[in-house]
Design a protein around this motif. Sequence first.
Motif, mmCIF file in Angstrom:
data_model
loop_
_atom_site.group_PDB
_atom_site.id
_atom_site.type_symbol
_atom_site.label_atom_id
_atom_site.label_comp_id
_atom_site.label_asym_id
_atom_site.label_seq_id
_atom_site.Cartn_x
_atom_site.Cartn_y
_atom_site.Cartn_z
ATOM 1 N N ASP A 267 -45.572 6.348 24.311
ATOM 2 C CA ASP A 267 -44.393 7.161 23.980
ATOM 3 C C ASP A 267 -44.405 8.378 24.891
ATOM 4 O O ASP A 267 -44.869 9.459 24.522
ATOM 5 C CB ASP A 267 -44.433 7.558 22.502
ATOM 6 C CG ASP A 267 -43.168 8.283 22.059
ATOM 7 O OD1 ASP A 267 -42.276 8.507 22.912
ATOM 8 O OD2 ASP A 267 -43.071 8.623 20.867
ATOM 9 N N GLU B 44 -43.410 -3.197 34.791
ATOM 10 C CA GLU B 44 -42.245 -2.545 34.183
ATOM 11 C C GLU B 44 -41.270 -2.024 35.236
ATOM 12 O O GLU B 44 -40.087 -1.813 34.938
ATOM 13 C CB GLU B 44 -42.667 -1.402 33.266
ATOM 14 C CG GLU B 44 -43.263 -0.215 33.966
ATOM 15 C CD GLU B 44 -43.318 1.032 33.086
ATOM 16 O OE1 GLU B 44 -42.253 1.459 32.581
ATOM 17 O OE2 GLU B 44 -44.417 1.562 32.897
ATOM 18 N N ALA C 170 -44.865 -1.812 22.913
ATOM 19 C CA ALA C 170 -44.872 -2.241 21.515
ATOM 20 C C ALA C 170 -43.964 -3.434 21.280
ATOM 21 O O ALA C 170 -44.213 -4.258 20.396
ATOM 22 C CB ALA C 170 -44.459 -1.077 20.611
ATOM 23 N N ASP C 171 -42.891 -3.553 22.082
ATOM 24 C CA ASP C 171 -41.953 -4.659 21.922
ATOM 25 C C ASP C 171 -42.277 -5.853 22.814
ATOM 26 O O ASP C 171 -41.483 -6.789 22.922
ATOM 27 C CB ASP C 171 -40.518 -4.195 22.181
ATOM 28 C CG ASP C 171 -40.333 -3.588 23.572
ATOM 29 O OD1 ASP C 171 -41.337 -3.456 24.309
ATOM 30 O OD2 ASP C 171 -39.191 -3.244 23.933
ATOM 31 N N GLY C 172 -43.444 -5.837 23.450
ATOM 32 C CA GLY C 172 -43.862 -6.983 24.247
ATOM 33 C C GLY C 172 -43.936 -6.693 25.729
ATOM 34 O O GLY C 172 -43.975 -5.533 26.161
ATOM 35 N N ARG D 127 -43.144 -6.042 29.502
ATOM 36 C CA ARG D 127 -42.067 -5.339 30.186
ATOM 37 C C ARG D 127 -42.087 -5.726 31.661
ATOM 38 O O ARG D 127 -42.999 -5.345 32.388
ATOM 39 C CB ARG D 127 -42.259 -3.832 30.007
ATOM 40 C CG ARG D 127 -41.105 -2.956 30.472
ATOM 41 C CD ARG D 127 -39.940 -2.954 29.513
ATOM 42 N NE ARG D 127 -40.291 -2.516 28.165
ATOM 43 C CZ ARG D 127 -40.320 -1.239 27.770
ATOM 44 N NH1 ARG D 127 -40.063 -0.270 28.626
ATOM 45 N NH2 ARG D 127 -40.609 -0.946 26.506
ATOM 46 N N ALA E 122 -49.214 0.277 23.891
ATOM 47 C CA ALA E 122 -49.219 0.614 22.470
ATOM 48 C C ALA E 122 -50.610 0.979 21.981
ATOM 49 O O ALA E 122 -50.769 1.606 20.928
ATOM 50 C CB ALA E 122 -48.654 -0.539 21.647
#
Length: 232
Positions: free
Chosen positions: A21, A112, A137-139, A141, A163
């Motif tokens: 984050d 990413e 966190a969402d997988g 990138r 994460a």
Amino acid sequence: MRIIPVLDLKGGEVVRAERGDRDRYRPIVTSLSASSDPVAVAEGLRRLHPFSTFYIADLDAIEGRAPNSAALARLRTMRDAPDLWVDAGLAEDEMLAAALAEAGINPVLGSESQRDEVLLRRFRDHPGLILSLDFFADGFRGPPSLLDQPELWPQRVIVMTLAKVGSAAGPDFARLKQIRAKAGSRLVIAAGGVRGEADIRELSSLGIAAALVATSLHDGTLTSGQMALLGG
């Protein structure tokens, strides 16, 4: 088993990462250094252990802002100049070629930051290139082909589980096992969640070649004596 300390750079300072984050990252407060100045932090880490390599995440460059060029230049002129593994959000042919030509710099191609597999396909055989497979966190990138086609991978591959970064939650052992099984003779480097000696030993038992570490060094859960025993 190599232990490679991480310097996350933002606004010319070292910041403490928190689970990927980046809006929450703040200048680091550490017993190893009196300030968050990159060279001061690097020197503090070297008083803990004679690290020859540092991993640099240039967060400003990754997010499209002006890179931390001055900080990188100062790190390169340290005594016993370290090798720097640098993720600066590279996504262009000419910029990657220029980075690969710089002495003491090993550019990290972060998944990413990639639009497709073209850049990796062109430079994958260069001995200086490092690929980072970035998991949020969402997988995953990045382009799926970078994850699904290990034949595209260079000799060194970082498994970056953002994460887990700064979480003291332990590495993502399951994912690391999966990537290691696909990697063949390539070196797999773990990033995110390392808590201390036990995690390093488990990573080594899985055939992981190195670990990128920050929080456990600054918090003292991975000590100088432990690293000497681990050969890091």
